[in-house]
Design a protein around this motif. Sequence first.
Motif, PDB file in Angstrom:
ATOM      1  N   SER A   7       0.848  -1.180   0.000  1.00  0.00           N
ATOM      2  CA  SER A   7       0.000   0.000   0.000  1.00  0.00           C
ATOM      3  C   SER A   7       0.888   1.236   0.000  1.00  0.00           C
ATOM      4  O   SER A   7       2.091   1.154   0.226  1.00  0.00           O
ATOM      5  N   GLY A   8       0.288   2.385  -0.247  1.00  0.00           N
ATOM      6  CA  GLY A   8       0.999   3.647  -0.161  1.00  0.00           C
ATOM      7  C   GLY A   8       1.347   4.293  -1.481  1.00  0.00           C
ATOM      8  O   GLY A   8       1.885   5.413  -1.488  1.00  0.00           O
ATOM      9  N   GLY A   9       1.064   3.634  -2.585  1.00  0.00           N
ATOM     10  CA  GLY A   9       1.346   4.229  -3.873  1.00  0.00           C
ATOM     11  C   GLY A   9       0.413   5.389  -4.177  1.00  0.00           C
ATOM     12  O   GLY A   9      -0.580   5.622  -3.490  1.00  0.00           O
ATOM     13  N   GLY A  10       0.757   6.119  -5.220  1.00  0.00           N
ATOM     14  CA  GLY A  10      -0.059   7.246  -5.611  1.00  0.00           C
ATOM     15  C   GLY A  10       0.639   8.108  -6.637  1.00  0.00           C
ATOM     16  O   GLY A  10       1.666   7.731  -7.200  1.00  0.00           O
ATOM     17  N   LEU A  11       0.074   9.280  -6.869  1.00  0.00           N
ATOM     18  CA  LEU A  11       0.599  10.252  -7.817  1.00  0.00           C
ATOM     19  C   LEU A  11       1.300  11.365  -7.056  1.00  0.00           C
ATOM     20  O   LEU A  11       0.706  11.986  -6.164  1.00  0.00           O
ATOM     21  N   LYS A  76       4.864  -4.734  13.882  1.00  0.00           N
ATOM     22  CA  LYS A  76       3.732  -4.725  12.961  1.00  0.00           C
ATOM     23  C   LYS A  76       3.911  -5.690  11.808  1.00  0.00           C
ATOM     24  O   LYS A  76       3.045  -5.752  10.929  1.00  0.00           O
ATOM     25  N   ASN A  77       5.022  -6.429  11.797  1.00  0.00           N
ATOM     26  CA  ASN A  77       5.316  -7.374  10.722  1.00  0.00           C
ATOM     27  C   ASN A  77       5.196  -6.697   9.363  1.00  0.00           C
ATOM     28  O   ASN A  77       4.603  -7.232   8.416  1.00  0.00           O
ATOM     29  N   THR A  78       5.789  -5.519   9.263  1.00  0.00           N
ATOM     30  CA  THR A  78       5.657  -4.683   8.086  1.00  0.00           C
ATOM     31  C   THR A  78       7.022  -4.161   7.647  1.00  0.00           C
ATOM     32  O   THR A  78       7.858  -3.813   8.485  1.00  0.00           O
ATOM     33  N   VAL A  79       7.223  -4.124   6.347  1.00  0.00           N
ATOM     34  CA  VAL A  79       8.411  -3.535   5.744  1.00  0.00           C
ATOM     35  C   VAL A  79       7.988  -2.292   4.978  1.00  0.00           C
ATOM     36  O   VAL A  79       6.941  -2.281   4.314  1.00  0.00           O
ATOM     37  N   TYR A  80       8.806  -1.256   5.048  1.00  0.00           N
ATOM     38  CA  TYR A  80       8.509   0.005   4.398  1.00  0.00           C
ATOM     39  C   TYR A  80       9.569   0.327   3.359  1.00  0.00           C
ATOM     40  O   TYR A  80      10.721  -0.085   3.462  1.00  0.00           O
ATOM     41  N   LEU A  81       9.162   1.097   2.375  1.00  0.00           N
ATOM     42  CA  LEU A  81      10.098   1.684   1.435  1.00  0.00           C
ATOM     43  C   LEU A  81       9.821   3.183   1.390  1.00  0.00           C
ATOM     44  O   LEU A  81       8.817   3.618   0.820  1.00  0.00           O
ATOM     45  N   GLN A  82      10.685   3.950   2.036  1.00  0.00           N
ATOM     46  CA  GLN A  82      10.582   5.402   2.003  1.00  0.00           C
ATOM     47  C   GLN A  82      11.265   5.897   0.745  1.00  0.00           C
ATOM     48  O   GLN A  82      12.455   5.640   0.536  1.00  0.00           O
ATOM     49  N   MET A  83      10.521   6.614  -0.081  1.00  0.00           N
ATOM     50  CA  MET A  83      11.026   7.086  -1.360  1.00  0.00           C
ATOM     51  C   MET A  83      11.025   8.611  -1.349  1.00  0.00           C
ATOM     52  O   MET A  83       9.965   9.237  -1.251  1.00  0.00           O
ATOM     53  N   ASN A  84      12.204   9.193  -1.437  1.00  0.00           N
ATOM     54  CA  ASN A  84      12.366  10.638  -1.459  1.00  0.00           C
ATOM     55  C   ASN A  84      12.960  11.072  -2.789  1.00  0.00           C
ATOM     56  O   ASN A  84      13.527  10.276  -3.531  1.00  0.00           O
ATOM     57  N   SER A  85      12.849  12.354  -3.067  1.00  0.00           N
ATOM     58  CA  SER A  85      13.403  12.932  -4.295  1.00  0.00           C
ATOM     59  C   SER A  85      12.988  12.140  -5.518  1.00  0.00           C
ATOM     60  O   SER A  85      13.801  11.798  -6.382  1.00  0.00           O
ATOM     61  N   LEU A  86      11.717  11.867  -5.608  1.00  0.00           N
ATOM     62  CA  LEU A  86      11.213  11.006  -6.668  1.00  0.00           C
ATOM     63  C   LEU A  86      11.381  11.648  -8.032  1.00  0.00           C
ATOM     64  O   LEU A  86      11.250  12.867  -8.191  1.00  0.00           O
ATOM     65  N   LYS A  87      11.661  10.801  -9.006  1.00  0.00           N
ATOM     66  CA  LYS A  87      11.877  11.210 -10.384  1.00  0.00           C
ATOM     67  C   LYS A  87      10.838  10.551 -11.279  1.00  0.00           C
ATOM     68  O   LYS A  87      10.312   9.492 -10.941  1.00  0.00           O
ATOM     69  N   PRO A  88      10.552  11.130 -12.436  1.00  0.00           N
ATOM     70  CA  PRO A  88       9.614  10.482 -13.354  1.00  0.00           C
ATOM     71  C   PRO A  88       9.999   9.051 -13.693  1.00  0.00           C
ATOM     72  O   PRO A  88       9.111   8.207 -13.865  1.00  0.00           O
ATOM     73  N   GLN A 125       0.755   1.099  -7.473  1.00  0.00           N
ATOM     74  CA  GLN A 125       1.201   1.998  -8.531  1.00  0.00           C
ATOM     75  C   GLN A 125       1.810   3.261  -7.952  1.00  0.00           C
ATOM     76  O   GLN A 125       1.203   3.917  -7.101  1.00  0.00           O
ATOM     77  N   VAL A 126       2.987   3.601  -8.439  1.00  0.00           N
ATOM     78  CA  VAL A 126       3.633   4.872  -8.125  1.00  0.00           C
ATOM     79  C   VAL A 126       3.800   5.637  -9.427  1.00  0.00           C
ATOM     80  O   VAL A 126       4.416   5.135 -10.367  1.00  0.00           O
ATOM     81  N   THR A 127       3.254   6.831  -9.470  1.00  0.00           N
ATOM     82  CA  THR A 127       3.369   7.682 -10.651  1.00  0.00           C
ATOM     83  C   THR A 127       3.983   9.008 -10.240  1.00  0.00           C
ATOM     84  O   THR A 127       3.465   9.689  -9.353  1.00  0.00           O
ATOM     85  N   VAL A 128       5.084   9.362 -10.886  1.00  0.00           N
ATOM     86  CA  VAL A 128       5.787  10.616 -10.607  1.00  0.00           C
ATOM     87  C   VAL A 128       5.677  11.472 -11.856  1.00  0.00           C
ATOM     88  O   VAL A 128       6.264  11.157 -12.900  1.00  0.00           O
ATOM     89  N   SER A 129       4.925  12.543 -11.761  1.00  0.00           N
ATOM     90  CA  SER A 129       4.642  13.362 -12.930  1.00  0.00           C
ATOM     91  C   SER A 129       4.289  14.774 -12.504  1.00  0.00           C
ATOM     92  O   SER A 129       3.667  14.993 -11.469  1.00  0.00           O
ATOM     93  N   SER A 130       4.693  15.734 -13.321  1.00  0.00           N
ATOM     94  CA  SER A 130       4.329  17.124 -13.109  1.00  0.00           C
ATOM     95  C   SER A 130       3.146  17.537 -13.972  1.00  0.00           C
ATOM     96  O   SER A 130       2.679  18.660 -13.906  1.00  0.00           O
TER      97      SER A 130
END
Length: 130
Positions: A7-11, A76-88, A125-130
């Motif tokens: 979970s956690g994807g988005g635009l 919480k038996n959970t793994v995270y992926l922190q994504m910073n400075s995202l690029k297209p 889904q992760v979408t990086v767009s301006s």
Amino acid sequence: QLQLVESGGGLVQPGGSLRLSCAASGFTLDYNVIGWFRQAPGKEREGVSCVSNSDGSTYYADSVKGRFTISRENAKNTVYLQMNSLKPEDTAVYYCAARLVPFHIQQVMCNIRAREYDYWGQGTQVTVSS
């Protein structure tokens, strides 16, 4: 049932941040290896990052080093992926996957070879767009 749910994807705009979550059930994640992978349309599935069992050592693809961070929250038996400075070019469906580690193996150093992973989530889904 052994399950992984992302979970956690988005635009987001370029330069923005997202945190993906991978909730595990049916196994204890700190005894096993968890990886993050991504696949963009028309491209091969690409390994992004992984976290090892036991000592929790991590590995990152060169394309995300310094921008992404993988972590575990064992309670919480959970793994995270922190994504910073995202690029297209980060736009993709992101999957988490588990490599189950036999009890007699004390420590596995993770890698991002997809074929070594046994269980996969459905992706977010992760979408990086301006």
